[in-house]
Design an enzyme around this catalytic site. Structure first.
Site, PDB file in Angstrom:
ATOM      1  N   CYS A 161       0.836  -1.205   0.000  1.00  0.00           N
ATOM      2  CA  CYS A 161       0.000   0.000   0.000  1.00  0.00           C
ATOM      3  C   CYS A 161       0.869   1.253   0.000  1.00  0.00           C
ATOM      4  O   CYS A 161       1.710   1.444   0.881  1.00  0.00           O
ATOM      5  CB  CYS A 161      -0.897  -0.013   1.236  1.00  0.00           C
ATOM      6  SG  CYS A 161      -1.803   1.515   1.517  1.00  0.00           S
ATOM      7  N   GLY A 162       0.668   2.118  -0.978  1.00  0.00           N
ATOM      8  CA  GLY A 162       1.446   3.347  -1.083  1.00  0.00           C
ATOM      9  C   GLY A 162       1.277   4.251   0.124  1.00  0.00           C
ATOM     10  O   GLY A 162       2.259   4.828   0.619  1.00  0.00           O
TER      11      GLY A 162
END
Length: 115
Positions: free
Chosen positions: A11-12
């Site tokens: 997840c960024g």
């Protein structure tokens, strides 16, 4: 400072929050919550401490959310927590816990409130 981040490396937002913590000079305990989810009680406590409802802490964008019918109006907190325990991908991320509080760091800048 004792800091824990419930992290998903794919997840960024989670990666950027981890980077922000490190840029602030802290090395947190990193918990890959998909592999090692918090206990049901710990999750309930984190959600409450962050000021969110259980529904606000669940990832409604995941396919399993709709597949399980979690979007139905009568689904209560216990059923949502059960689903989050059975499918940790439904736990929104990243939760960060520090002595100053707990935040769901979406957006990333929220982590500054508790550092």
């Amino acid at each position: 400072m004792d800091i824990t981040i419930y992290h998903n490396p794919r997840c960024g937002t989670s990666r950027n929050t981890l980077a922000a913590i490190r840029e602030a000079g802290h090395e947190p305990q990193v918990v890959d919550y998909l592999a090692t989810p918090p206990s049901r009680e710990a999750l309930r406590e984190m959600i409450a401490a962050s000021g969110l409802t259980v529904r606000e802490a669940i990832r409604s964008k995941e396919a399993v959310y709709a597949e399980l019918g979690l979007d139905a109006p009568g689904v209560g907190d216990d059923a949502l927590l059960d689903a989050m325990m059975a499918h940790p991908i439904l736990i929104n991320r990243p939760f960060v816990v520090t002595p100053k509080g707990v935040r769901l760091c979406r957006p990333v800048e929220r982590v500054g409130e508790i550092l």
